[in-house]
Design a protein around this motif. Structure first.
Motif, PDB file in Angstrom:
ATOM      1  N   ILE A  57      23.023  35.603  12.341  1.00  0.00           N
ATOM      2  CA  ILE A  57      22.057  36.511  13.362  1.00  0.00           C
ATOM      3  C   ILE A  57      22.892  37.409  13.383  1.00  0.00           C
ATOM      4  O   ILE A  57      21.829  38.535  13.288  1.00  0.00           O
ATOM      5  CB  ILE A  57      22.346  35.538  14.576  1.00  0.00           C
ATOM      6  N   ASP A  58      23.781  37.851  13.314  1.00  0.00           N
ATOM      7  CA  ASP A  58      24.563  39.312  13.507  1.00  0.00           C
ATOM      8  C   ASP A  58      23.918  40.158  12.154  1.00  0.00           C
ATOM      9  O   ASP A  58      23.584  41.183  12.226  1.00  0.00           O
ATOM     10  CB  ASP A  58      26.216  39.218  13.259  1.00  0.00           C
ATOM     11  N   ILE A  59      23.987  39.434  11.094  1.00  0.00           N
ATOM     12  CA  ILE A  59      23.646  40.218   9.854  1.00  0.00           C
ATOM     13  C   ILE A  59      21.957  40.337   9.915  1.00  0.00           C
ATOM     14  O   ILE A  59      21.626  41.921   9.441  1.00  0.00           O
ATOM     15  CB  ILE A  59      23.730  39.477   8.515  1.00  0.00           C
ATOM     16  N   GLU A 108      12.911  34.161  14.744  1.00  0.00           N
ATOM     17  CA  GLU A 108      13.254  32.664  14.640  1.00  0.00           C
ATOM     18  C   GLU A 108      14.712  32.711  14.398  1.00  0.00           C
ATOM     19  O   GLU A 108      15.245  33.113  13.383  1.00  0.00           O
ATOM     20  CB  GLU A 108      12.554  31.995  13.587  1.00  0.00           C
ATOM     21  N   LEU A 109      15.364  31.892  15.156  1.00  0.00           N
ATOM     22  CA  LEU A 109      16.936  31.784  15.034  1.00  0.00           C
ATOM     23  C   LEU A 109      17.383  30.328  14.746  1.00  0.00           C
ATOM     24  O   LEU A 109      18.553  30.332  14.605  1.00  0.00           O
ATOM     25  CB  LEU A 109      17.574  32.240  16.268  1.00  0.00           C
ATOM     26  N   LYS A 110      16.512  29.476  14.428  1.00  0.00           N
ATOM     27  CA  LYS A 110      16.972  28.178  14.409  1.00  0.00           C
ATOM     28  C   LYS A 110      17.450  27.902  13.129  1.00  0.00           C
ATOM     29  O   LYS A 110      17.120  28.963  12.015  1.00  0.00           O
ATOM     30  CB  LYS A 110      15.558  27.207  14.330  1.00  0.00           C
ATOM     31  N   HIS A 111      18.547  27.251  12.981  1.00  0.00           N
ATOM     32  CA  HIS A 111      19.461  27.021  12.121  1.00  0.00           C
ATOM     33  C   HIS A 111      20.188  28.069  11.507  1.00  0.00           C
ATOM     34  O   HIS A 111      20.500  28.243  10.261  1.00  0.00           O
ATOM     35  CB  HIS A 111      18.580  26.458  10.751  1.00  0.00           C
ATOM     36  N   ARG A 112      20.585  29.202  12.463  1.00  0.00           N
ATOM     37  CA  ARG A 112      21.177  30.269  11.846  1.00  0.00           C
ATOM     38  C   ARG A 112      22.559  30.192  12.405  1.00  0.00           C
ATOM     39  O   ARG A 112      22.458  29.885  13.898  1.00  0.00           O
ATOM     40  CB  ARG A 112      20.439  31.612  12.329  1.00  0.00           C
TER      41      ARG A 112
END
Length: 543
Positions: A519-521, A510-514
């Motif tokens: 995201i890289d971390i 889940e990448l929402k609000h990132r």
């Protein structure tokens, strides 16, 4: 001497040595942790404020403060209309009565395009696009998004001539292959550009407009072929083909005046131009723009310390391999959830027992409903997670595809024919509102900033690798000169969609609000996909 007898001072010194050793290991591995990656504390504080502002921004506030970013993102995404136009056009050609008489073979009282030529027409453009997506990454890294799009539009304008003047299926197939090359540029660049110019809150909605562009192309094709399907001359298909020339020139003019992605400009060291680009994209004060630029610079510096000039091989090294696999699987899965029924909707409706004229009417209705579904996907992407939308959308279509197979398996009547046609429309509607648009959002967010142009290109190549054999399979399933199973194809696509659902459940994060830094971390820490949402990332972490 017992452990209890060791002096406290010696224990502290040993602990400090271990900590120093661990810190040195992290440094050697390229993990920056809480180190300062920018020149000064002031720049780092601006980066912190810029990222905090992105997180705090609501969907409506982001749209209100960044109207031009939304417009430019949509213009770039609109280039996809030309790929969808041709894809849907080929699907309608095989259903045109005069096209069937001119190039088909007689089967009973009707004519039908042989399966091998039907597949060739559908696959030729995808083969050309496969070449285009691999050219897109290096060209974009060199020229930027704007000039790459303009070059592709010039190519598109030129290659349309081949298809327009084609007088055989062989030449028409060659024309489609050449047209496919600029398609590859459009589809590789559009989601990447859109995701880079809009704020975090708008990434889902703006990248979802790619699917809306597909629907717009489908509506134009459906309307044109419906208007010309009763013509008994070559203009039955040449007139719709000529409509493609409407798009390239206006788009070239608009894109010439578009701001370049500030992320691309910063990667090239053109900081002043990047700042001007940020200022053009939003209604922000000078301080806000500086903070946004500092945030961009910070993320790019972190990634630069982990790798040099981006190459295709970087996509398959370290944590980027996981990101590449997710991108490829999500792109490829679009071909396994019933979407190919929508691409050949008119022919599917004919095989479901509808008359030719009514099949073209249904196709127009189907295209309009897809457009509505695309619009509904915007608020969905704003309020629900990417993973949630993908899983629920795919799961819903699995049910409808199996019901479609059952309807085609029982004794056939007018009622079952209409039921199959309606289910085909429902499946297309669900796909256009969930899995279709959210896939582009996932793809744009999953790749690292440094490798984004290359990652979206390789992901789309995976889409074509999956689509080319699936087009052949779909043609065999539907064609009267093939297996002619009509609606029973629901069993096939329902089964493949189930595989996609299971794979996404275990591997889709889940990448929402990132932010892109977060995201890289998360990927660098190798966080399991189902824990992405709950993992807390400190604003000072620079891994």
């Amino acid at each position: 001497m017992s452990a209890d007898a060791i002096p406290e001072k010696e224990v502290n010194v040993e602990a400090e040595n271990r900590a120093a050793s661990l810190e040195e290991k992290h440094h050697n591995k390229g993990d920056i942790l809480h180190g300062e990656v920018l020149k000064s504390d002031d720049l780092m504080n601006e980066a912190f404020h810029g990222e905090d502002a992105e997180h705090e921004m609501t969907l409506w506030q982001a749209a209100k403060d960044h109207p031009m970013a939304c417009i430019w993102a949509f213009i770039f995404c609109f280039t996809i209309v030309m790929e969808s136009f041709d894809m849907f056009l080929n699907g309608n050609f095989v259903a045109l009565s005069y096209f069937q008489k001119r190039y088909g073979v007689k089967t009973g009282d009707t004519y039908s395009i042989p399966t091998r030529w039907q597949s060739a027409l559908f696959q030729a453009g995808q083969c050309g696009a496969f070449v285009g997506v691999f050219l897109a990454g290096p060209v974009t890294n060199r020229l930027g998004y704007r000039w790459t799009a303009i070059v592709a539009l010039v190519m598109m304008n030129a290659t349309i001539f081949i298809s327009f003047f084609a007088d055989s299926l062989a030449v028409l197939t060659i024309g489609q292959a050449f047209e496919g090359v600029p398609w590859g540029f459009f589809i590789a660049n559009s989601p990447a550009y859109a995701s880079e110019v809009v704020p975090l809150a708008l990434r889902g909605a703006c990248t979802a407009t790619l699917q809306m562009s597909w629907s717009i192309g489908g509506i134009i094709v459906a309307a044109a072929t419906y208007g010309f399907n009763n013509r008994q001359d070559v203009w039955a298909w040449r007139a719709p083909l000529a409509l493609q020339w409407i798009f390239p020139l206006p788009l070239m003019v608009l894109i010439f005046f578009a701001p370049e992605s500030p992320w691309w400009l910063m990667r090239r060291g053109r900081k002043e131009e990047a700042l001007r680009s940020v200022e053009r994209l939003g209604r922000k004060t000078k301080q806000n723009s500086q903070e946004k630029l500092a945030m961009i610079e910070r993320t790019i510096e972190i990634e630069a310390q982990q790798g040099g000039t981006p190459t295709l091989l970087d996509l398959f090294r370290g944590t980027d391999l996981r990101r590449t696999i997710i991108t490829c699987l999500i792109y490829a899965s679009q071909n396994f959830a019933g979407n190919l029924i929508a691409n050949q909707a008119t022919y599917f409706f004919e095989q479901a027992g509808m008359s030719t004229d009514f099949a073209f009417k249904l196709n127009l209705i189907n295209s309009c409903l897809q457009f509505v579904a695309n619009g509904l996907s915007w608020p969905l992407s704003g309020y629900f997670g990417r993973r949630t939308i993908y899983l629920w959308g795919t799961g819903t279509n699995i049910v409808f595809l199996m019901i479609l197979g059952i309807c085609a398996s029982i004794p056939q009547s007018t009622s079952t024919n209409y039921a199959q046609a309606c289910l085909g429309i429902i499946i297309s509607f669900v796909f256009a509102g969930t899995q279709g648009p959210i896939s582009y959002t996932i793809i744009a967010e999953t790749s690292s900033v440094r490798l984004r142009a290359l990652s979206t290109a390789v992901g789309r190549a995976a889409y074509y690798v999956a689509e080319i054999p699936m087009i052949y399979l779909n043609s065999q399933l539907l064609n009267t000169t093939g297996w002619n199973v009509a609606g029973k194809c629901g069993y096939v696509w329902g089964s493949t969609a189930l595989v996609c659902w299971v794979t996404a459940y275990f591997f889709l994060p889940e990448l929402k609000h990132r932010s892109y830094r977060e995201i890289d971390i998360l990927f660098n820490r190798k966080v399991p996909a189902r824990k992405f949402k709950s993992t807390v990332i400190d604003i000072k972490d620079n891994e």
